[in-house]
Design a protein around this motif. Structure first.
Motif, short mmCIF file in Angstrom:
data_model
loop_
_atom_site.label_atom_id
_atom_site.label_comp_id
_atom_site.label_asym_id
_atom_site.label_seq_id
_atom_site.Cartn_x
_atom_site.Cartn_y
_atom_site.Cartn_z
N TYR A 93 42.30 49.03 -45.86
CA TYR A 93 42.70 47.71 -46.38
C TYR A 93 41.53 47.01 -47.07
O TYR A 93 41.71 46.37 -48.10
N ASN A 94 40.35 47.11 -46.50
CA ASN A 94 39.20 46.45 -47.12
C ASN A 94 38.79 47.12 -48.43
O ASN A 94 38.38 46.46 -49.38
N GLN A 95 38.90 48.44 -48.47
CA GLN A 95 38.49 49.16 -49.67
C GLN A 95 39.37 48.82 -50.87
O GLN A 95 38.96 49.02 -52.01
N PHE A 96 40.58 48.31 -50.61
CA PHE A 96 41.48 48.01 -51.73
C PHE A 96 41.18 46.64 -52.35
O PHE A 96 41.68 46.35 -53.44
N VAL A 97 40.39 45.81 -51.71
CA VAL A 97 40.10 44.47 -52.26
C VAL A 97 39.57 44.55 -53.70
O VAL A 97 40.06 43.82 -54.58
N PRO A 98 38.59 45.41 -54.01
CA PRO A 98 38.11 45.45 -55.41
C PRO A 98 39.19 45.85 -56.41
O PRO A 98 39.10 45.48 -57.59
N TYR A 99 40.20 46.59 -55.97
CA TYR A 99 41.26 46.97 -56.90
C TYR A 99 42.14 45.78 -57.26
O TYR A 99 42.74 45.74 -58.33
N THR A 100 42.23 44.80 -56.35
CA THR A 100 43.00 43.60 -56.69
C THR A 100 42.30 42.78 -57.77
O THR A 100 42.95 42.02 -58.49
N ASP A 101 40.97 42.92 -57.88
CA ASP A 101 40.26 42.28 -59.00
C ASP A 101 40.83 42.71 -60.33
O ASP A 101 40.87 41.95 -61.29
N ARG A 102 41.23 43.98 -60.38
CA ARG A 102 41.58 44.59 -61.66
C ARG A 102 43.06 44.47 -62.00
O ARG A 102 43.52 45.07 -62.97
#
Length: 412
Positions: free
Chosen positions: A77-86
């Motif tokens: 779940y934490n690793q997906f945070v940067p993908y929400t930036d994009r």
């Protein structure tokens, strides 16, 4: 003395109407994009034209090949945070916070009031930043370059504040599940307040350049009209929906992060044309500044992360360096992800371009089993074929710009 006016197109059409069918002019096919300045990204629209009038428009998406939802199902779940930036890369702070809140609901986790206040401020700043970019780019679309220079300068001031808060200008990755990545730096709120005070007069000046500009009015008024019924049936959201007179805003209708504590208005349009959507975005920036100033005035103290979320929120670095127990806890969260119970949740928030929602299904553990993202740009673009038909090719540029979409979240 009477004057005879002639209209070549109308005369030609009248002449063509009497022609035998085998002599009727053929309709022309025209492809706009996927690399075209007016399509705001890698969007391709296949047109069928009768002269310069659009008779059919077929938007073709998918050139980015992103697959964000499948990526999410293969990382913590934490690793997906940067993908929400994009997703909507013009408003990453809002995307981060909405995603984090969805996962927190899955975990049954309540964050401190300070975290909610930080998310409100940063999300409204993201809204102003995104609308500034949309407004400036729209000005260029219809021939008003100066507006872009003003809005880009104000956006740059916001980006300096983002950099001071998050360490990054563009892809911020600021929110965490259970809090934020770091507390506010000293003096940051005062700088935000100073920005708000100087911004409003400049915004009035920018809007004044367009709102009574003859060329801008000719290119936007009564162009690309979306009726209230169509806006609802096509699933539009954000300023594109409100521009058609539908007062739907989740910050008012289903308040989250304490939005019900703040006084603000939801601007709506009357006609649903390109001009109404422009006016909505301009007024929304004023309301965002109003919210930010109220939030700063009663900014709460307390923690910037949920202290009782030991298996979800990684401990602060100073604790990791001084406690073996915290070091092990951090190692487990980083390697296996924040531990979630089995279940499913859907949460959507009011992002700058409309409703951004995350549907998450968990079988337990640190990785989502399934994820579905409801991105506003994809839904907002769905009405494009209906809007374009009957308009001129030059109007298509105005229509596309008025929808203010980002292909990053459309091709998720």
């Amino acid at each position: 003395m009477a004057t005879d006016f002639s209209f070549p197109d109308a005369a030609a059409k009248a002449a063509n109407a009497n022609l035998p069918k085998e002599f009727e002019p053929e309709k022309m096919s025209l492809s706009m994009g996927p690399s075209h300045p007016s399509t705001h990204g890698v969007l391709r629209v296949q047109f069928e034209l009768d002269g310069e009038t659009v008779t059919k428009a077929d938007p073709i998406v998918g050139y980015l090949h992103r697959g964000d939802e499948k990526i999410a199902e293969n990382m913590t779940y934490n690793q997906f945070v940067p993908y929400t930036d994009r997703l909507d890369y013009l408003a990453p702070l809002a995307n981060n916070a909405i995603y984090a809140h969805a996962v927190e609901q899955l975990a049954g986790l309540k964050v401190p009031d300070r975290v909610n206040a930080i998310r409100v401020i940063t999300s409204e700043m993201a809204r102003v930043s995104a609308h500034l970019m949309g407004l400036g780019a729209y000005g260029i679309d219809v021939g008003a370059w100066t507006v872009f220079m003003y809005t880009f300068e104000e956006r740059e001031k916001l980006y300096k504040l983002f950099e001071k808060l998050t360490g990054a200008r563009f892809t911020t990755s600021y929110s965490r599940i259970g809090g934020v990545s770091r507390d506010l730096p000293p003096g940051w709120l005062e700088e935000v307040d100073a920005f708000c005070k100087q911004f409003l007069p400049i915004l009035e000046e920018v809007l004044g350049m367009l709102s009574r500009n003859k060329i801008f009015l000719d290119r936007t008024v009564d162009i690309g009209v979306i009726s209230k019924a169509d806006a609802i049936s096509y699933g539009l959201s954000g300023p594109n929906l409100r521009g058609s007179g539908v007062p739907n805003d989740l910050r008012k209708d289903r308040p989250y992060w304490g939005y019900d504590q703040y006084q603000f208005d939801v601007p709506i349009g009357s006609k649903g044309d390109c001009y109404d959507r422009y006016l909505c975005r301009g007024e929304e920036m004023k309301q965002s500044i109003r919210i930010i100033q109220q939030c700063i005035a009663k900014f709460p103290g307390g923690d910037w992360y949920a202290k009782d979320a030991r298996k979800i929120f990684a401990p602060p670095k100073d604790k990791i360096l001084t406690s073996m127990e915290e070091l092990i806890n951090n190692f487990m969260i980083v390697t296996e992800g924040p531990q979630m119970p089995a279940g499913e949740v859907y949460f959507e928030g009011e992002a700058p371009k409309g409703l951004l929602g995350f549907y998450i299904v968990s079988k337990g553990g640190g990785v989502p089993w399934r994820m579905k993202i409801r991105s506003p740009s994809f839904c907002n673009l769905s009405i494009l074929p209906k809007m374009c038909v009957g308009n001129l090719v030059s109007d298509v540029v105005s229509i596309l710009g008025s929808l203010d979409f980002v292909m990053g979240e459309c091709d998720r």
